[in-house]
Design an enzyme around this catalytic site. Structure first.
Site, mmCIF file in Angstrom:
data_model
loop_
_atom_site.group_PDB
_atom_site.id
_atom_site.type_symbol
_atom_site.label_atom_id
_atom_site.label_comp_id
_atom_site.label_asym_id
_atom_site.label_seq_id
_atom_site.Cartn_x
_atom_site.Cartn_y
_atom_site.Cartn_z
ATOM 1 N N TYR A 35 -8.177 -10.420 13.055
ATOM 2 C CA TYR A 35 -9.604 -11.033 12.082
ATOM 3 C C TYR A 35 -8.822 -12.329 11.420
ATOM 4 O O TYR A 35 -7.394 -12.738 11.216
ATOM 5 C CB TYR A 35 -9.393 -10.111 10.862
ATOM 6 C CG TYR A 35 -10.258 -11.097 9.886
ATOM 7 C CD1 TYR A 35 -11.392 -11.779 9.864
ATOM 8 C CD2 TYR A 35 -10.075 -10.994 8.244
ATOM 9 C CE1 TYR A 35 -12.644 -12.648 9.426
ATOM 10 C CE2 TYR A 35 -10.639 -11.788 7.586
ATOM 11 C CZ TYR A 35 -11.755 -12.358 7.899
ATOM 12 O OH TYR A 35 -12.371 -13.112 7.036
ATOM 13 N N LYS A 88 -18.530 -4.189 5.837
ATOM 14 C CA LYS A 88 -19.249 -4.253 7.063
ATOM 15 C C LYS A 88 -19.413 -2.747 7.505
ATOM 16 O O LYS A 88 -19.974 -2.589 6.610
ATOM 17 C CB LYS A 88 -17.511 -4.622 8.018
ATOM 18 C CG LYS A 88 -16.501 -5.963 7.960
ATOM 19 C CD LYS A 88 -17.306 -6.831 7.818
ATOM 20 C CE LYS A 88 -16.912 -8.332 8.278
ATOM 21 N NZ LYS A 88 -15.936 -8.225 6.924
ATOM 22 N N ASP A 142 -5.866 -2.203 10.320
ATOM 23 C CA ASP A 142 -7.051 -2.670 10.120
ATOM 24 C C ASP A 142 -8.166 -1.428 11.272
ATOM 25 O O ASP A 142 -8.284 -1.758 12.201
ATOM 26 C CB ASP A 142 -7.066 -3.947 10.197
ATOM 27 C CG ASP A 142 -8.795 -4.480 9.771
ATOM 28 O OD1 ASP A 142 -9.178 -3.705 9.583
ATOM 29 O OD2 ASP A 142 -8.680 -5.573 9.220
ATOM 30 N N ARG A 183 -10.467 -3.383 -15.117
ATOM 31 C CA ARG A 183 -9.388 -3.901 -13.260
ATOM 32 C C ARG A 183 -8.231 -2.391 -13.210
ATOM 33 O O ARG A 183 -7.683 -2.448 -12.215
ATOM 34 C CB ARG A 183 -8.231 -4.842 -14.161
ATOM 35 C CG ARG A 183 -7.412 -5.509 -13.059
ATOM 36 C CD ARG A 183 -7.029 -6.893 -13.597
ATOM 37 N NE ARG A 183 -6.721 -7.132 -14.885
ATOM 38 C CZ ARG A 183 -5.374 -6.509 -15.614
ATOM 39 N NH1 ARG A 183 -4.586 -6.320 -14.805
ATOM 40 N NH2 ARG A 183 -5.291 -6.428 -16.733
#
Length: 393
Positions: free
Chosen positions: A107, A204, A179, A54
């Site tokens: 988005y 992406k 973004d 983590r």
């Protein structure tokens, strides 16, 4: 070194094995060194690659080094999804009582986070027309802590003036986040225009093969440490295997994106001449209302374009769009974008449960709209696929 070389060789110091290809570090925890101080350092140092998953992972560190280099930032942090990158970065900036300026077109996941999640925790968000620079100035309040933008925007390909927003943020002491998923760092480097923080859905273009989910936050070392501390609490760790897949995908990023840029421009030019298509939105076309600004900011115009299918009325446009969608053979009707394969979606259907009719109108989403993500197939086959599908109307 040039971009293509950096994609292969940056961050290799995190691979301490003799393997040419960085291995998958499929472990949740790491052995402590005999020196107690070294163990304390591993437990407390942000992003340490060999303490607990983590906190960090050697492959995550290598990926972060590559993307930070591409985006010209001091550091980066890899997370489990694009939404993890968005939410964790924003939550590292704002608290209850703060104000954010965002765009009308984002988005859909980001829109939900901005409009619904943050309001539940006392954060106010003002949405503005991203094509109008003055709208950002007019929206500033005494408690504005963040300007959050996305350019080109999803799905309608509007452009936000990065230099204007970057300078505005610096002048007013407001952090700016963009973004950069649609563009990728091959086509656009927001740090060149003064933007503070850059986000990606690495699912992406960065991954590029539709086989992983990941997100990346890029910024100063101090800011990435803040985001890392939030991520430790929120727990959106990228799995070792997805991290390895992302590292593999990055190696061909430049090759893929350049091929995709070329294909998308050729397809958009062909579609613009077809009478069955009412409108083509692609930043590489001179007909795009912000083509001049796009040329200033973008080195290439990405694989993303939107079309509006012609028809007698909205109902007819919707029917014709569905006919094309159902008859395309190379273009899969699937969510996501930026992979080697071409995809197409109907935004009004895909985001139907996320956006009200008024929200879709403000975002420029129409019933006849199709969002296209162009892949690396041969351009002759791409155009032939659209030609045969349009003939079915």
């Amino acid at each position: 070194m040039q971009t293509e070389t950096n994609l292969i060789h940056i961050g290799t110091e995190f691979n301490k094995t003799k393997a040419v290809v960085t291995p998958i570090f499929q472990t949740s925890t790491y052995l402590a060194d005999e020196d107690p101080q070294e163990y304390i350092t591993a437990a407390t140092e942000p992003k340490h690659p060999e303490f607990y998953h983590r906190h960090g992972n050697p492959t995550n560190s290598q990926v972060a080094a590559i993307v930070a280099k591409l985006e010209k930032t001091e550091d980066a942090l890899v997370l489990a999804t694009g939404m993890a990158a968005i939410s964790t970065a924003v939550l590292a900036v704002v608290n209850a009582g703060d104000h954010i300026i965002a765009q009308n077109a984002h988005y859909s996941g980001a829109t939900l986070f901005l409009k619904e999640f943050l309001s539940d925790y006392g954060v106010e968000v003002t949405h503005v027309d991203q094509t109008n620079n003055q709208s950002f100035v007019d929206a500033i309040q005494p408690n504005t802590k963040l300007i959050y933008i996305e350019t080109p925007s999803n799905p309608n390909l509007d452009i936000t003036d990065l230099e204007f927003v970057g300078q505005l943020g610096k002048e007013r002491g407001i952090l700016t986040i963009v973004d950069n998923t649609f563009a990728s760092p091959i086509n656009q480097v927001p740090a060149d225009f003064g933007i503070d923080v850059i986000l990606h859905s690495a699912t992406k273009y960065l991954g590029g093969h539709s086989d992983l989910t990941a997100g990346i936050v890029c910024g100063s070392k101090d800011f990435i440490q803040k985001v890392w501390r939030r991520s430790i609490i929120l727990g959106a760790s990228l799995s070792p295997f997805d991290s390895w897949l992302l590292l593999r995908g990055l190696k061909t990023l430049s090759l893929r994106v350049n091929q995709i840029n070329s294909n998308a421009l050729a397809l958009s030019e062909w579609l613009e001449k077809n009478p069955a298509i009412k409108k083509v939105s692609y930043t590489g076309l001179k007909s795009h209302p912000q083509h001049g600004l796009a040329k200033k900011q973008l080195k290439g115009h990405t694989g993303m374009l939107c079309i509006e299918v012609a028809g007698k009325d909205e109902t007819d446009e919707f029917k014709n769009a569905q006919t094309i969608l159902n008859n395309l053979k190379l273009f899969a009707n699937a969510a996501s974008l930026g992979g080697v394969e071409s995809l197409v979606v109907h935004p009004a259907s895909m985001w139907g449960s996320h956006h009200s009719s008024s929200q879709k109108k403000v975002s420029g989403i129409t019933l006849g709209m199709l969002r296209i993500s162009v892949g690396i197939e041969h351009i002759d086959d791409i155009i032939a696929d659209w030609e045969q599908a349009i003939e079915k109307i």
